[in-house]
Design an enzyme around this catalytic site. Structure first.
Site, PDB file in Angstrom:
ATOM      1  N   ASP A  57       0.837  -1.204   0.000  1.00 33.68           N
ATOM      2  CA  ASP A  57       0.000   0.000   0.000  1.00 33.68           C
ATOM      3  C   ASP A  57       0.870   1.251   0.000  1.00 33.68           C
ATOM      4  O   ASP A  57       2.038   1.196   0.384  1.00 33.68           O
ATOM      5  CB  ASP A  57      -0.819   0.047   1.303  1.00 33.68           C
ATOM      6  CG  ASP A  57      -1.961  -0.938   1.265  1.00 33.68           C
ATOM      7  OD1 ASP A  57      -2.289  -1.423   0.178  1.00 33.68           O
ATOM      8  OD2 ASP A  57      -2.519  -1.206   2.343  1.00 33.68           O
TER       9      ASP A  57
ATOM     10  N   LYS B 295      -3.777   2.963  -2.641  1.00 29.61           N
ATOM     11  CA  LYS B 295      -4.748   3.981  -3.040  1.00 29.61           C
ATOM     12  C   LYS B 295      -4.680   5.085  -2.002  1.00 29.61           C
ATOM     13  O   LYS B 295      -4.602   4.860  -0.814  1.00 29.61           O
ATOM     14  CB  LYS B 295      -6.148   3.395  -3.099  1.00 29.61           C
ATOM     15  CG  LYS B 295      -6.478   2.533  -1.917  1.00 29.61           C
ATOM     16  CD  LYS B 295      -7.368   1.399  -2.332  1.00 29.61           C
ATOM     17  CE  LYS B 295      -7.533   0.426  -1.191  1.00 29.61           C
ATOM     18  NZ  LYS B 295      -7.046  -0.841  -1.309  1.00 29.61           N
TER      19      LYS B 295
ATOM     20  N   MET C  80      -9.059   7.754   8.949  1.00 23.72           N
ATOM     21  CA  MET C  80      -9.501   8.290   7.658  1.00 23.72           C
ATOM     22  C   MET C  80     -10.458   9.464   7.820  1.00 23.72           C
ATOM     23  O   MET C  80     -11.402   9.621   7.047  1.00 23.72           O
ATOM     24  CB  MET C  80     -10.192   7.184   6.816  1.00 23.72           C
ATOM     25  CG  MET C  80      -9.240   6.086   6.417  1.00 23.72           C
ATOM     26  SD  MET C  80     -10.078   4.674   5.684  1.00 23.72           S
ATOM     27  CE  MET C  80     -10.483   3.693   7.107  1.00 23.72           C
TER      28      MET C  80
HETATM   29  N1  SAH Z   1      -4.718  -0.795   8.770  1.00 23.33           N
HETATM   30  C1  SAH Z   1      -4.323   0.538   9.163  1.00 23.33           C
HETATM   31  C2  SAH Z   1      -5.373   1.568   8.877  1.00 23.33           C
HETATM   32  C3  SAH Z   1      -5.668   1.738   7.426  1.00 23.33           C
HETATM   33  S1  SAH Z   1      -6.857   2.993   7.133  1.00 23.33           S
HETATM   34  C4  SAH Z   1      -3.925   0.539  10.648  1.00 23.33           C
HETATM   35  O1  SAH Z   1      -4.159  -0.449  11.355  1.00 23.33           O
HETATM   36  O2  SAH Z   1      -3.352   1.533  11.073  1.00 23.33           O
HETATM   37  C5  SAH Z   1      -5.838   4.374   6.824  1.00 23.33           C
HETATM   38  C6  SAH Z   1      -5.921   5.347   7.967  1.00 23.33           C
HETATM   39  O3  SAH Z   1      -5.088   4.946   9.020  1.00 23.33           O
HETATM   40  C7  SAH Z   1      -5.409   6.731   7.621  1.00 23.33           C
HETATM   41  O4  SAH Z   1      -6.403   7.490   6.957  1.00 23.33           O
HETATM   42  C8  SAH Z   1      -5.121   7.292   8.977  1.00 23.33           C
HETATM   43  O5  SAH Z   1      -6.320   7.674   9.634  1.00 23.33           O
HETATM   44  C9  SAH Z   1      -4.596   6.064   9.700  1.00 23.33           C
HETATM   45  N2  SAH Z   1      -3.126   6.007   9.685  1.00 23.33           N
HETATM   46  C10 SAH Z   1      -2.366   5.055   9.166  1.00 23.33           C
HETATM   47  N3  SAH Z   1      -1.058   5.291   9.378  1.00 23.33           N
HETATM   48  C11 SAH Z   1      -0.995   6.454  10.060  1.00 23.33           C
HETATM   49  C12 SAH Z   1       0.062   7.249  10.576  1.00 23.33           C
HETATM   50  N4  SAH Z   1       1.345   6.884  10.429  1.00 23.33           N
HETATM   51  N5  SAH Z   1      -0.244   8.386  11.236  1.00 23.33           N
HETATM   52  C13 SAH Z   1      -1.535   8.761  11.390  1.00 23.33           C
HETATM   53  N6  SAH Z   1      -2.566   8.047  10.925  1.00 23.33           N
HETATM   54  C14 SAH Z   1      -2.312   6.915  10.258  1.00 23.33           C
END
Ligand code: SAH
Length: 480
Positions: A249, A271, A384
């Site tokens: 991703d 995406k 998100m």
């Molecule tokens: N599977 C991922 C989440 C995917 S959805 C998890 O467990 O973290 C994607 C969302 O995750 C982003 O829109 C944001 O809200 C959050 N996110 C992922 N990485 C991040 C980071 N390093 N800092 C802040 N938010 C993050």
């Protein structure tokens, strides 16, 4: 000095350890682990060393070292911290041709002990010839992280098949190919949990298949964590270094991608912000195709694969296609960002629950059933939600969340360019609009966010990109 590495059999052999402190304790334990009987010479014993006397394989001489103590010894170790005594042990042992080791003094040694990684019967020994034991220990830790726990079981099972395989496959070259194929695949794909029976079944199946056994592809759905490569699991790291192909991703950080085996093919399938690089159905199909070709496929996903990662759909597609798969959890963004902002998500004085919400939803709307979440003692973590912050704040306030409820937005959590903005439901959207943090970003709402001001250390504050201190003063201004 030149050291030839050998493994010696110490089963029931008598070994002498001179010294009664922590180092002598460590050495005695190592010798016992390899089946030796140990005589410890020291006027006084470390408590834990004294406890080992009950074991029956340790005896204690509570007087000064004398040469007759070396009689019938397979080897001797001097670990007294007294250089005169150590030298005497070394000289006496050498005169009697008993191999000797003096801790931290290679010039007095006949042998040195390496740093070892054990997956019995596999043993990896690492040495710097005594020049830099710390480097050897670092290398040992890397190797430790790389070798699956079940490797020893696999080696034992393989050993038990040797005669049968030899009878069945007469040509030495064909036999080597067979083992390379079967064991190479098993080492690459095994985790920690396989049993001897699992490995037995695998080798049996390979032996019985009339055609040459095909190496079978597999997909690992791996959590890459929020960004900091140090937050990867040992299993994720090991798999990344063995992959044939990695589908990743956009959320996966460059630091994590650097750990992928250089020869592996990398396919970005991410995406971001609505710009789909590859449709989910195409990603599913690609995983199936690659695994069917016998490849070791890693589907590398930001954070934890099972939290807002659409991993469920990918698992369904793999199950439907009969492709074996395994999910490797990762640190989810909520955990990483909470640490960055010093927000204990479920501090018992302020929160009894913590809810993870998708602030975007698949359809792109923000029609989330907020009323389901009560305000008291609840922490909300919104994934998100960056582009919908104002409407999220509005929706929460409509449902009774006070406008001064503390809220934090953490952008690029755990990465060098992270940004922490803290305020209230009322003012955070405005702060965010002004500061324009870059996605990915996570919203945390609830009383626990107030702990940020108390728990963020001055050092962290100093390291923080501008924003957090300003945001803190905005909060104070709001309350005033
Ligand atoms: N599977 C991922 C989440 C995917 S959805 C998890 O467990 O973290 C994607 C969302 O995750 C982003 O829109 C944001 O809200 C959050 N996110 C992922 N990485 C991040 C980071 N390093 N800092 C802040 N938010 C993050």
């Amino acid at each position: 000095m030149n050291w030839f590495p050998i493994f010696i059999n110490l089963q029931d052999a008598r070994c002498l350890v001179v010294g009664g402190g922590a180092v002598a304790l460590r050495k005695t334990r190592q010798l016992l682990a390899f089946g030796a009987c140990v005589s410890v010479v020291a006027p006084q014993l470390h408590d834990e060393l004294a406890e080992l006397l009950h074991d029956g394989r340790v005896v204690h001489a509570g007087r000064a070292f004398e040469s007759d103590m070396l009689a019938n010894c397979a080897l001797a170790i001097a670990a007294t911290g007294d250089s005169t005594v150590n030298r005497k042990v070394s000289e006496t042992a050498r005169a009697l041709r008993v191999p000797v080791n003096v801790v931290d003094d290679p010039s007095l040694c006949d042998f040195i002990t390496p740093a070892i990684v054990q997956r019995d019967p596999i043993v990896v020994a690492v040495s710097s010839r005594g020049a830099a034991p710390v480097i050897a220990r670092e290398i040992k830790s890397w190797i430790e992280a790389q070798l699956p726990r079940s490797l020893g079981v696999l080696a034992d099972v393989a050993g038990s098949f040797r005669v049968r395989v030899k009878t069945r496959i007469a040509s030495p070259l064909a036999r080597r190919r067979f083992w390379e194929r079967v064991l190479g695949n098993a080492v690459a794909n095994s985790g920690s949990g396989e049993s001897a029976d699992d490995f037995r079944r695998m080798i049996e199946a390979a032996l019985h298949s009339s055609a040459a056994p095909q190496s079978r592809g597999m997909v690992h759905l791996v959590g890459a964590g929020p960004g900091d490569a140090e937050l990867l699991t040992l299993k994720a790291l090991r798999l990344l270094q063995r992959a044939d192909v990695v589908l990743h991703d956009d959320l996966v950080s460059g630091d994590v991608l650097e750990l992928v085996r250089p020869e592996a093919e990398r396919i970005p399938v991410g995406k971001r912000c609505g710009k789909h690089k590859m449709a989910q159905a195409d990603i599913n199909a690609l995983m199936v195709t690659l695994a069917s070709q016998g490849k070791r496929v890693i589907r590398l996903k930001g954070g934890d694969p099972l939290i807002f990662g659409r991993c469920g759909e990918e698992m369904e597609a793999l199950a439907d296609a009969g492709i074996p798969f395994e999910v490797v959890p990762g640190i989810t963004a909520a955990s990483g960002c909470a640490v960055d902002a010093a927000i204990p998500l479920t501090h018992r004085d302020y929160a009894h629950s913590c809810v993870f919400i998708n602030g975007h939803r698949n359809t792109g709307d923000t029609d989330i059933r907020w009323p389901a979440y009560s305000t008291a003692g609840q922490t909300l973590v919104v994934y998100m939600g960056l582009n919908h912050l104002a409407s999220i704040s509005h929706a929460l306030r409509l449902r009774g969340w006070p406008k001064f409820t503390a809220a934090a937005l953490i952008a690029n959590g755990t990465r060098p360019d992270r940004q922490v903005l803290v305020g209230t439901l009322a003012d955070l959207p405005e702060t965010v609009k002004r500061r324009q943090p870059v996605a990915p970003a996570l919203l945390i709402v609830g009383d626990v966010v107030n702990l940020h001001y108390k728990l963020i250390s001055p050092q962290d504050g100093a390291n923080e990109p501008p924003g957090v201190r300003d945001a803190a003063s905005e909060q104070i201004w709001q309350i005033a």
